[in-house]
Design an enzyme around this catalytic site. Sequence first.
Site, PDB file in Angstrom:
ATOM      1  CD  GLU A  15      10.277  18.550 -13.453  1.00 37.62           C
ATOM      2  OE1 GLU A  15       9.095  18.168 -13.538  1.00 37.62           O
ATOM      3  OE2 GLU A  15      10.616  19.546 -12.798  1.00 37.62           O
ATOM      4  CD  GLU A  19      11.694  23.430 -14.776  1.00 36.85           C
ATOM      5  OE1 GLU A  19      10.729  23.380 -13.990  1.00 36.85           O
ATOM      6  OE2 GLU A  19      11.750  22.789 -15.839  1.00 36.85           O
TER       7      GLU A  19
HETATM    8  C1  BGP Z   1       8.168  21.660 -13.675  1.00 40.42           C
HETATM    9  C2  BGP Z   1       8.093  21.478 -15.171  1.00 40.42           C
HETATM   10  C3  BGP Z   1       7.730  22.725 -15.903  1.00 40.42           C
HETATM   11  C4  BGP Z   1       6.790  23.680 -15.199  1.00 40.42           C
HETATM   12  C5  BGP Z   1       7.026  23.771 -13.696  1.00 40.42           C
HETATM   13  C6  BGP Z   1       5.948  24.492 -12.910  1.00 40.42           C
HETATM   14  O1  BGP Z   1       7.944  20.460 -13.015  1.00 40.42           O
HETATM   15  O2  BGP Z   1       9.320  21.026 -15.686  1.00 40.42           O
HETATM   16  O3  BGP Z   1       7.299  22.348 -17.182  1.00 40.42           O
HETATM   17  O4  BGP Z   1       5.529  23.586 -15.629  1.00 40.42           O
HETATM   18  O5  BGP Z   1       7.199  22.501 -13.127  1.00 40.42           O
HETATM   19  O6  BGP Z   1       4.897  23.619 -12.605  1.00 40.42           O
HETATM   20  P1  BGP Z   1       3.384  23.904 -13.002  1.00 40.42           P
HETATM   21  O7  BGP Z   1       3.420  24.397 -14.386  1.00 40.42           O
HETATM   22  O8  BGP Z   1       2.686  22.590 -12.888  1.00 40.42           O
HETATM   23  O9  BGP Z   1       2.891  24.887 -12.012  1.00 40.42           O
END
Ligand code: BGP
Length: 478
Positions: free
Chosen positions: A168, A366
């Site tokens: 990202e 993801e």
């Molecule tokens: C994505 C990232 C992750 C993870 C996920 C969930 O954007 O790559 O690192 O954290 O989001 O988001 P959050 O942790 O902000 O709830």
Amino acid sequence: MKELLTFPKDFWWGSAWSAEQAEGRGDTGKAKTVWEHWFETEPNRFYEGVGSEITTDHFNRYKEDVQWMKKTGQNSFRISISWARMFPNDGVGEVNQKAIAFYRDLLTEMNENGIKPFANLYHFDMPVALQDAGGWESRAVVDAYVHFADTCFKEFGDLVYHWFTFNEPLGPILGGYLEDFHYPNQIDFKRGAQAGFNTILAHALAIKAFKKLNLSSKIGVILNLSPTYPRSQNEYDLEAAEICDAFYTRSFLDPMVKGTFPEKLVEIMREYDQMPEYTEEDLTIIKENTAQILGLNYYEPRRVKARLTAINEKSPFLPDWFFEPHNMPGKRMNIYRGWEIYERGIYDLCIDIRDNYGNIESFISENGMGVANEERFLNEEGQIQDDYRIQFVKDHLAYVHQAIAEGCDIKGYHLWTFIDCWSWINAYKNRYGLVSLDVETGKRTMKKSGEFYKKMSDMNGFEYETSKLVGTKREENN
Ligand code: BGP
């Protein structure tokens, strides 16, 4: 009617996390990252004042964790390699032999247990000294990153299945230069554009170095991508959606996968004097060194409309000068994270990649659901009954299955995440894991979704009510 949805042979079932969110500090020596620094200076910005010192303590528990990977049916898993651990002298200088030993042990353990290691080289965790020397705005930092990447290819090339230059890359630009949720907490589009351009260049230079080594693995990038839906087919809403898409989707996708920049974006940035500095040689490097594999992180769609209000010209230049979010009536929400749940978005995304990006080999890198206070769902045996997560996974995967049936080259599905881990400024508020974590003791416990994941991976699919799949070729053919 319920059907058994079976996935292609050797489908990658797995999950992902990152060094900063899961490892904990460990004892190898490590440079201070931007997260540690920001936490020291502004702990109030982090949920309940919790930082990343210990997190899931994967550094000390990796052997046990690899067993949990097996128990949850994972045949592949994405880690990130910490630049700050590999180069403890502020991200440069001598490589850390203890860090090499740690990652080699971890990767060997994964391979010996039948888990293909996917290694990502940057997940928001720059050594703070390099950030303070300009971060991605600086060419010297790009060079330091390429040296780090090249070192990792050489040290771990025999153990890694696939490589990724960035997770990202839009995230640190949005957070650090536009919206104030990442260090260095600036609001300055032009500096963000320079940092973004240099990130793209760093990706290309790392791929160039990788290609010289003739490893059997592939190298690509993991992007957070969302289809952009206009409120209506009105020309103003369509224009708003096109611009939003250029800023937030095509900005990294086009150069990193196709080696070119979206015309619309360049046109607007020129008009508003927001272009970064670059050379013709940079453009050639970017053109010649594109991703060989693409990871798609999908959480929620983007819905936009034409602006209804005038821009405050005294406010700094931002993409939302050109559009506003559209709060669609009736949308379903994950209220804990404030993200819309729209499963069909994952299908639309896959079709976009098939049709506009040469159907590059891809996987869902993801996708997941963070939920607060999951102890509410403990049963008498002490297991979290996270049926909502199981449903979320099935509903998304059914669309991925359909996309594959329509010719998309999707090789796997990685959930966010494996064991509950530290979520940046949200710390431990929302839990995403297949395995729950007792933050006090570090104890891991299987959730119901972990058992489901194992079964799904063993069957290479699951049963599903396919009449739910709307807006696809399947619906047209029925
Ligand atoms: C994505 C990232 C992750 C993870 C996920 C969930 O954007 O790559 O690192 O954290 O989001 O988001 P959050 O942790 O902000 O709830």
